[in-house]
Design an enzyme around this catalytic site. Structure first.
Site, short mmCIF file in Angstrom:
data_model
loop_
_atom_site.label_atom_id
_atom_site.label_comp_id
_atom_site.label_asym_id
_atom_site.label_seq_id
_atom_site.Cartn_x
_atom_site.Cartn_y
_atom_site.Cartn_z
N GLY A 112 0.82 -1.10 0.03
CA GLY A 112 0.07 0.05 0.00
C GLY A 112 0.90 1.26 0.11
O GLY A 112 0.54 2.18 -0.50
N PHE A 113 2.09 1.14 0.60
CA PHE A 113 2.72 2.52 0.82
C PHE A 113 4.16 2.36 0.18
O PHE A 113 4.70 3.11 0.35
CB PHE A 113 3.18 2.67 2.12
N GLY A 114 4.18 1.45 -0.82
CA GLY A 114 5.47 1.28 -1.67
C GLY A 114 5.93 0.15 -2.26
O GLY A 114 5.24 -0.93 -1.89
N ASP B 140 -5.72 -4.19 10.31
CA ASP B 140 -5.69 -4.50 8.79
C ASP B 140 -4.95 -5.80 8.47
O ASP B 140 -4.27 -6.03 7.62
CB ASP B 140 -4.75 -3.38 7.90
#
Ligand SMILES: *[C@@H]1O[C@H](CO)[C@@H](O)[C@H](O)[C@H]1NC(C)=O
Ligand SMILES: *[C@@H]1O[C@H](CO)[C@@H](O)[C@H](O)[C@H]1NC(C)=O
Ligand SMILES: *[C@@H]1O[C@H](CO)[C@@H](O)[C@H](O)[C@H]1NC(C)=O
Ligand SMILES: *[C@@H]1O[C@H](CO)[C@@H](O)[C@H](O)[C@H]1NC(C)=O
Ligand SMILES: *[C@@H]1O[C@H](CO)[C@@H](O)[C@H](O)[C@H]1NC(C)=O
Ligand SMILES: *[C@@H]1O[C@H](CO)[C@@H](O)[C@H](O)[C@H]1NC(C)=O
Ligand SMILES: *[C@@H]1O[C@H](CO)[C@@H](O)[C@H](O)[C@H]1NC(C)=O
Ligand SMILES: *[C@@H]1O[C@H](CO)[C@@H](O)[C@H](O)[C@H]1NC(C)=O
Length: 851
Positions: free
Chosen positions: A542-544, A658
């Site tokens: 999600g972030f990289g 999550d």
């Protein structure tokens, strides 16, 4: 103006005085109307402590000048504490002090026919009876009225010269601006107004300064207000009121003679009379050391007077010398500037606080009282919430409650005290914490040692810790100042109430984490991943992006590279660093270190060759006998244990928020490891539920109360586990729909089958018949139990682990959440905004719920 008219009036009055009316007096404490004191005669206070009269400073034989003053009657050498006519001496033997019938206390020269006052005291205009009296405190007072009801209209204590006596107020009247300051003599022989003065500065939190004329520079600043909490011979009183700001002191023992004086060299001294030695001894004085001089080390620095032989200046944590060259030459005057940090896309302050102990807090003239009474946590929160807040301190302004004083911008004149002082909390960036503590923990040796020992065994962890402790001790000796004065802020989770805040660093002891977390060199990572070559890319989070790499020692690692394009995800990354570095469990993915250099922010994990659970479950070509029932069951048990550890076995209660099959990684032996702690939250153990307005999670795995109301608790993780469980047994995505047109969700479908006692139909066809039906049924029942609509009905993780592992009976589930689709809409669009729900829908999504 008033002074002028009064003096003018006194001139007129005194010219009408006739010598015949004036009577000479001796050895009494009172001067009545129409009496005079001539050179040679004295007023002696009742107890015989003080005398008022004319004195001749310097060697009396050579001195011509005569001053009216007050001195200790019994102390030799003569110690003058107050002078009336500082700048207008009279010739020897010619001085006369007279009190006229109108309350005017005048000093004139007997040689002057017109009797022009060289000095006079204020008085009222009404005609009344007046007397002047020298009190045993050393105060000359002018009293009005009849003996029974006398009212003080003037006192010498209001006009201090260079000496403060017990009972005298030194400060400022905020209404009239009347300033009671101490001003040095010109020289020991000359009581005239000298170059140094001692005055209050009422702005911010009041402080006193020593000023030097002619420029008015302040060269010394008093300690924090109020001074000295410890027992002191001088019993200080501090008043910081609407009308007046001042300090005064009292002495418990009547026989003790104490005074505070600003001498002609500009030194402030607290002196005590030693009768046996017949001299004044210094109790305390300032400025003494180099660090006492205001701004010795420039702005944003810390001056350490203990560094006698070396450079006394260091920069405050998070700052670096503005001029490294002159700093090396031991000139600190240029001060320090805030370190330029990366990433710079977020507020660099207020993310963590380092406590400095025994500190003379920075110049408070520009500081702001956030509140006169505030708890530590609230004060910290107030400072954190403002990006320009650079430090805070909790202090007594007045009364018994501690207030919250915050500094915005530069910090001037911060000094380490030896014995007293206050706590100062410096606001620092998360990254500074890390870097600073990295320095504290010694040189690269620690990093190297830690790198070599990543085998997850108790022995090696203990060994690494002892090595760490060794290096830490060593470096503590080396970096004495830092290690002595920079203390951990967040020693305990209980210290702060903001434990549900987004940044875990506010709860966890920052430096209990980072020294254990190695920092990697960017070049090393570049080499390991072949400059992030696309061939090494193994995933997209999600972030990289995630790259596989091989360190020089042969170890394989996974490197998560935070996307450069957006600042988004930095919070999550930090959260992950803080959290996961603290956690040790075989079912949690291990963070080996991080790297923050240039524009890169990288996280380095252990490499797990089998990638994520979902790639096994849902990718047809990968589906193989590998995922036989026994393995699936063990994976479920492992995930449950990992979550249980997060929920109650680790030092903190952590909610992952999550959990999904793509966040479960598998090692070579197919052991599951939970990853991606970017959204995890820490709870106090007594907190069980919280609310957020920012709902972040993945559709299908989010419990209804979280997805809809933003409420999350350990039971939201239980829901996600139930979803994963159903995925693992069925081999289908939870957020997939059986028939696009069907009114039910997939969970609804499972529930239907369960009600019809046909639930084994959901079992993954690839399992064929190779599973234990009883076990599978228990699993599905447990899964349905976990996804029940009401969070209260869901079991907690310890019950889940128990039910998975044993024969304990499993309660019957109630109807799960999300049974029906929204009519006429693709339910997926609720959060994901469309798309094929069965393939791409495991990206973490963000939505906002109104409170
Ligand atoms: C005293 O003052 C007079 C006149 O001002 C002067 O002539 C004389 O020298 C002074 N004496 C001393 C000792 O300074
Ligand atoms: C001091 O005496 C001198 C001469 O003796 C005279 O000129 C001077 O004005 C006197 N000063 C005062 C203040 O009386
Ligand atoms: C001086 O006298 C006036 C009245 O004449 C009074 O209001 C004022 O407070 C006095 N000042 C001081 C410093 O005592
Ligand atoms: C000290 O106070 C007096 C009034 O008492 C004032 O005239 C003087 O200016 C003050 N000194 C300084 C240095 O401000
Ligand atoms: C006060 O300072 C000025 C300027 O530095 C100097 O010329 C003068 O001699 C000083 N006065 C005293 C009494 O020290
Ligand atoms: C200090 O002074 C205050 C009032 O000025 C008095 O109430 C208190 O008792 C004193 N304390 C000591 C230890 O003398
Ligand atoms: C700190 O010191 C610098 C340089 O002396 C000065 O410019 C600045 O105004 C001071 N700031 C405060 C808050 O006192
Ligand atoms: C931060 O505090 C300063 C000083 O009190 C104030 O001027 C500024 O507006 C504050 N900023 C925010 C974002 O609250």
């Amino acid at each position: 103006m008033t002074g002028f008219t009064v003096i003018h009036r006194c001139v007129l009055l005194s010219t009408f005085l006739t010598l015949q009316l004036l009577l000479c007096i001796t050895a009494t404490d009172t001067l009545e109307a129409n009496q005079i004191i001539e050179d040679g005669s004295l007023l002696i206070s009742k107890g015989g402590k003080f005398a008022l009269g004319f004195f001749h400073p310097g060697h009396s034989s050579s001195s011509n000048r005569s001053y009216l003053g007050i001195w200790y009657h019994k102390v030799t050498p003569q110690t003058v504490v107050w002078v009336a006519n500082r700048n207008s001496p009279v010739n020897r033997t010619s001085g006369v002090l007279a009190l006229d019938g109108h309350g005017c206390l005048v000093l004139y020269s007997s040689h002057d026919q017109r009797r022009v006052p060289l000095w006079s005291a204020n008085a009222t205009s009404s005609v009344d009876t007046y007397v002047a009296q020298l009190l045993d405190s050393g105060n000359l007072v002018l009293l009005q009225g009849l003996p029974e009801q006398r009212r003080m209209v003037w006192q010498s204590f209001d006009y201090p010269t260079d000496t403060a006596l017990p009972g005298m107020r030194i400060g400022l009247n905020l209404r009239t601006g009347f300033d009671r300051n101490l001003t040095s003599w010109r020289s020991p022989d000359d009581p005239g107004i000298g170059n140094y003065s001692f005055q209050v500065h009422p702005n911010g939190s009041p402080q006193f300064f020593l000023y030097q004329k002619p420029n008015g520079n302040h060269y010394w600043r008093s300690g924090s207000w109020p001074w000295a909490h410890f027992p002191d011979l001088y019993n200080y009183t501090f008043v910081n009121g609407e009308d007046e700001v001042y300090f005064s002191f009292t002495v418990g023992d009547e026989n003790l003679l104490l005074r505070i004086v600003v001498d002609d060299t500009g030194t402030m001294k607290r002196l005590r009379w030693h009768e046996n030695d017949e001299r004044w001894k210094e109790y305390w004085s300032a400025p003494k050391s180099r660090c006492d001089y205001y701004g010795q080390c420039g702005v944003n620095s810390l001056c350490d007077p203990n560094n006698v032989n070396s450079f006394e200046c260091t920069c405050l944590p998070g700052y670096e010398p503005r001029s490294p060259g002159s700093w090396r030459l031991r000139d600190g005057s240029a001060g320090c500037v805030r370190k330029r940090l990366k990433p710079s896309s977020f507020c660099e302050r207020g993310e963590g606080f380092l406590r400095l102990d025994n500190i003379k807090v920075p110049d408070t003239s520009a500081a702001v009282w956030v509140s006169r009474s505030m708890t530590q946590a609230a004060c910290e929160e107030a400072c954190r919430s403002n990006c320009s807040c650079s430090a805070y301190s909790r202090r007594y302004l007045e009364g018994k409650e501690k207030g919250c004083l915050a500094w915005y911008g530069e910090l001037n004149d911060t000094v380490i005290f030896l014995d007293s002082g206050d706590d100062l909390y410096i606001s620092i960036s998360f990254w500074v914490t890390a870097e600073n503590l990295r320095k504290l923990s010694g040189d690269d040796a620690v990093v190297k040692v830690k790198l070599a020992i990543v085998v997850p065994s108790v022995a090696s962890v203990l060994f690494a810790m002892s090595i760490f402790v060794y290096f830490r001790l060593r470096s503590w000796k080396r970096e004495r100042v830092k290690s002595r004065w920079i203390k951990r802020v967040f020693d305990s989770a209980g210290g702060s109430n903001s434990s549900t805040g987004s940044l875990a660093a506010t709860v966890l002891g920052a430096n209990t984490i980072y020294p254990e977390l190695p920092f990697f060199d960017l070049r090393e990572i570049m080499t390991a991943t072949q400059n992030f070559s696309p061939a090494n890319k193994v995933g997209q989070g999600g972030f990289g992006e995630v790259y596989k790499g091989q360190l020089t020692n042969g170890e394989e690692v996974a490197v998560k590279r935070l996307s450069r394009s957006s600042g988004q995800g930095i919070e999550e990354l930090k959260n992950e660093v803080v959290l996961i570095a603290r956690l040790q469990h075989r079912n949690l993915v291990k963070l080996l270190g991080c790297c923050i250099e240039d524009e890169e922010q990288l996280l380095v994990y252990e490499y797990l060759p089998n990638k994520s659970l979902d790639s096994f479950l849902f990718a047809d070509e990968r589906r193989s006998p590998l995922l036989e029932w026994r393995i699936r069951f063990n994976i479920l048990v492992g995930i449950a244990r990992g979550i249980l550890y997060l929920h109650q076995d680790s030092r903190f209660r952590i909610i992952h928020r999550d959990l999904k099959s793509s966040n479960v990684l598998l090692d070579a032996e197919m052991n599951p490891k939970i990853s991606d702690f970017g959204l995890a939250k820490i709870f106090d153990s007594d907190h069980t539920q919280n609310k957020t307005s920012r709902v972040v999670g993945t559709y299908g795995y989010m419990s209804p109360e979280y997805a809809v109301f933003g409420k999350f608790s350990v039971k939201s993780d239980v829901f996600s586990f139930g979803a994963i469980l159903l995925e693992v047994v069925s081999g289908k995505r939870i957020n997939c729909f059986l028939h696009e047109a069907a009114p039910r969700t997939w969970i609804g479908h499972v529930w239907n089958l369960w009600s019809e006692k046909r639930v084994l139909e959901i079992m993954d066809p690839s399992l064929k018949e190779c599973y234990v039906a009883e076990e599978a049924l228990r699993c599905i029942q447990l899964g349905l139990l976990c996804v029940q609509e009401d969070a209260m009905d869901r079991p907690n993780m310890s019950a889940v682990v128990l039910m998975l592992n044993s024969e304990t009976p499993i309660p019957s589930p109630k109807q799960p959440a999300f049974v029906f689709r929204r009519p006429g809409a693709d339910a997926n669009s609720v959060m994901a905004g469309g798309g094929d729900p069965c393939s791409i829908n495991d990206l973490t999504l963000t939505g906002v719920v109104s409170r």
